[in-house]
Design a protein around this motif. Structure first.
Motif, short mmCIF file in Angstrom:
data_model
loop_
_atom_site.label_atom_id
_atom_site.label_comp_id
_atom_site.label_asym_id
_atom_site.label_seq_id
_atom_site.Cartn_x
_atom_site.Cartn_y
_atom_site.Cartn_z
N ARG A 294 20.26 37.50 16.21
CA ARG A 294 19.29 37.61 17.30
C ARG A 294 19.48 38.97 17.98
O ARG A 294 19.33 39.11 19.18
N GLY A 295 19.90 39.93 17.18
CA GLY A 295 20.06 41.29 17.70
C GLY A 295 21.34 41.50 18.49
O GLY A 295 21.45 42.47 19.24
N GLN A 296 22.31 40.59 18.31
CA GLN A 296 23.54 40.72 19.12
C GLN A 296 24.38 41.94 18.72
O GLN A 296 24.20 42.48 17.62
N GLY A 297 25.32 42.31 19.60
CA GLY A 297 26.20 43.46 19.36
C GLY A 297 27.29 43.12 18.37
O GLY A 297 27.37 42.00 17.85
N GLY A 298 28.15 44.11 18.15
CA GLY A 298 29.21 43.93 17.16
C GLY A 298 30.30 42.99 17.63
O GLY A 298 30.35 42.59 18.79
N VAL A 299 31.19 42.66 16.71
CA VAL A 299 32.29 41.72 17.00
C VAL A 299 33.61 42.49 16.83
O VAL A 299 33.87 43.06 15.77
N ALA A 300 34.41 42.49 17.90
CA ALA A 300 35.70 43.21 17.85
C ALA A 300 36.70 42.40 17.03
O ALA A 300 36.76 41.18 17.11
N LEU A 301 37.48 43.12 16.23
CA LEU A 301 38.45 42.48 15.34
C LEU A 301 39.84 43.06 15.64
O LEU A 301 39.95 44.16 16.14
N GLY A 302 40.87 42.33 15.28
CA GLY A 302 42.22 42.90 15.34
C GLY A 302 42.31 44.00 14.31
O GLY A 302 41.66 43.93 13.27
N GLY A 303 43.11 45.04 14.60
CA GLY A 303 43.22 46.12 13.61
C GLY A 303 42.78 47.45 14.20
O GLY A 303 42.73 48.45 13.50
N GLY A 304 42.48 47.44 15.51
CA GLY A 304 42.09 48.69 16.17
C GLY A 304 43.32 49.56 16.45
O GLY A 304 44.44 49.21 16.10
N ARG A 305 43.08 50.71 17.06
CA ARG A 305 44.19 51.58 17.45
C ARG A 305 44.06 51.83 18.95
O ARG A 305 43.10 51.38 19.57
#
Ligand SMILES: Nc1ncnc2c1ncn2[C@@H]1O[C@H](COP(=O)(O)OP(=O)(O)OP(=O)(O)O)[C@@H](O)[C@H]1O
Length: 334
Positions: A294-305
Motif C-alpha cells: 500500500r505504498g509503505q516505507g522500507g523495513v529496517a533490519l539488523g545488520g546496519g552500521r
C-alpha cells in the motif's frame, strides 16, 4: 593413561553404532574428524567412540575462561582425548564478549573458535536426543517458527551431531563403562538457567503426566517438521531464482507464490544481502512489501552500521536492500 581397546559395554556400543552410522552417511568424514570436547559425558563418550569409528580424531576443547579453574578442566579434557587415542587434542582459550547475554555470547565464541581450528574437517558435537527434545519443547513454548521447532540437524556442515538418537543416560553409562568420570559443569545444575529447569523439572513432569516417551515424541515432531521444511526450502530456492534480477527481486515473480514459500525465499535473500538476527516480525513486514503493498516505507533490519540502518524497500516493482542514514527515509521501520 595409555590407549587400549575400548570396553564392550552396551552403552558404549550404542554410542559407537550411532557414530558409525553417521560416518557412513557423510563422506566428508573420510579424512578424519574434529570432535568438540567439553569434558562432559556426551562429548567424552562421543570422543571415545569416534576414535574407533571415525578415523583420525582431532579433539578441540574450548576454554571459555569464565570460571576459576576452567583452564585445568580444559587441559584435563585434552589429556583424556590423547589417552583415548585422538591424533591431536588442542585447548582453545577464548575471550567471551559481545551482545545477547552471556550464554549466547559464549556459544557464539565457542563456535567461532571451533570453526577457526577445525582445518576443513567436520566437527562432531555431543548433542543427544535429550538436547533435541529440550530445544523443541523450548521452541514450542516460546511460539518459535517451524525452523526452530525442526531442531538440530545430524549434519549441518561443518557441524555433525551423531548422537541425536542417543539418550543422555546412555552417554553417562558409556563413561562409566570407560571408567572415565565426566566433568560436571556447575552451570548444568543451576536452576537460574531456563534449560536446566526444563531438563530437571518440566520434562520429567511431562513424562510423568503423559506416561513416558515425551523426549522421543518431541524429536519425532522435529524430524517431521524438518522433512516438510526441506521441501518448502527447495521451492523457495526455485522461487528466488525466478525472482532475482541482479541484487534486486522482481515483485511480480513473488506476489502469487504461497506466503510460506515466499517468506522462506525472502529470508534467504535478506540474509544473503547482509541482514542479521532477522526476526519473524521483520520478515513479515518485508513480506508485506510484496503481499500487502500500500505504498509503505522500507523495513529496517539488523545488520546496519553506526549511523546507518540496513533497510529493505520497494521501488518500481523491485525489492532492494541498502543502507539508509538514521535521520532519513523510512517510516515503517521496526
Ligand atoms: N567448552 C567446550 N569445548 C568444546 N566443545 C564444547 C564445549 N562446550 C560444549 N561443547 C560441544 O557442544 C556440545 C553441546 O554443548 P552443551 O553445552 O550442551 O554440552 P555440555 O553439557 O557442557 O557437555 P556434554 O554435551 O559433552 O556433556 C557438547 O557436547 C560439545 O560437543
Amino acid at each position: 593413561m595409555t590407549v587400549g581397546p575400548l570396553p564392550e559395554g552396551p552403552a558404549l556400543l550404542e554410542v559407537r553404532h550411532a557414530v558409525r552410522r553417521w560416518v557412513r552417511a557423510h563422506d566428508d568424514a573420510d579424512a578424519g574428524v574434529a570432535v568438540a570436547l567439553s569434558g562432559g559425558a556426551d562429548s567424552l563418550a562421543l570422543t571415545a567412540a569416534a576414535v574407533v569409528e571415525a578415523g583420525p580424531v582431532h579433539a578441540l576443547v574450548v576454554d571459555h575462561r569464565l570460571q576459576v579453574g576452567s583452564g585445568d578442566v580444559a587441559a584435563r579434557a585434552a589429556e583424556r582425548a590423547r589417552a583415548l587415542g585422538c591424533a591431536s587434542a588442542q585447548v582453545l582459550p577464548v575471550t567471551v564478549e559481545g551482545q545477547g547475554g552471556l550464554e549466547a555470547a559464549a556459544r557464539r565464541t565457542r563456535y567461532e573458535a571451533l570453526d577457526a581450528a577445525r582445518a576443513d574437517r567436520p566437527v562432531l558435537l555431543g548433542h543427544t536426543l535429550d538436547d533435541q527434545a529440550e530445544t523443541v519443547l523450548l521452541g514450542l513454548a516460546r511460539g518459535s517458527g517451524p525452523r526452530s521447532l525442526a531442531g538440530m540437524r545430524a549434519y549441518d556442515a561443518p557441524w555433525g551431531r551423531p548422537l541425536l538418537g542417543v539418550r543422555r543416560t546412555v552417554t553417562e553409562r558409556a563413561c562409566t563403562e570407560l571408567g572415565l568420570p565426566p566433568y560436571r559443569d556447575p552451570h548444568n545444575l543451576s536452576p537460574e538457567f531456563t534449560r536446566v529447569r526444563l531438563r530437571t523439572e518440566a520434562l520429567p513432569l511431562l513424562e510423568q503426566i503423559l506416561g513416558g516417551g515425551v523426549a522421543e515424541a518431541l524429536t519425532r515432531t522435529a524430524a517431521q517438521l524438518r522433512e516438510d521444511g526441506d521441501v518448502l526450502d527447495e521451492l523457495a530456492v526455485e522461487l528466488l531464482t525466478c525472482a532475482s534480477t541482479g541484487d534486486e527481486l522482481d515483485v511480480a515473480a513473488l506476489v502469487d507464490a504461497p506466503p510460506a514459500v515466499r517468506r522462506r525465499a525472502l529470508r534467504a535473500w535478506l540474509l544473503r544481502r547482509g541482514a542479521r538476527g532477522l526476526t519473524d516480525r521483520q520478515l513479515r513486514a518485508a513480506d508485506d512489501l510484496v503481499g500487502s503493498w500500500r505504498g509503505q516505507g522500507g523495513v529496517a533490519l539488523g545488520g546496519g552500521r553506526e549511523g546507518v540502518r540496513l533497510v529493505v524497500s520497494r521501488r518500481r516493482g523491485r525489492l532492494s536492500v541498502g543502507f539508509v542514514g538514521e535521520q532519513s527515509g523510512s517510516n515503517n521501520c521496526r
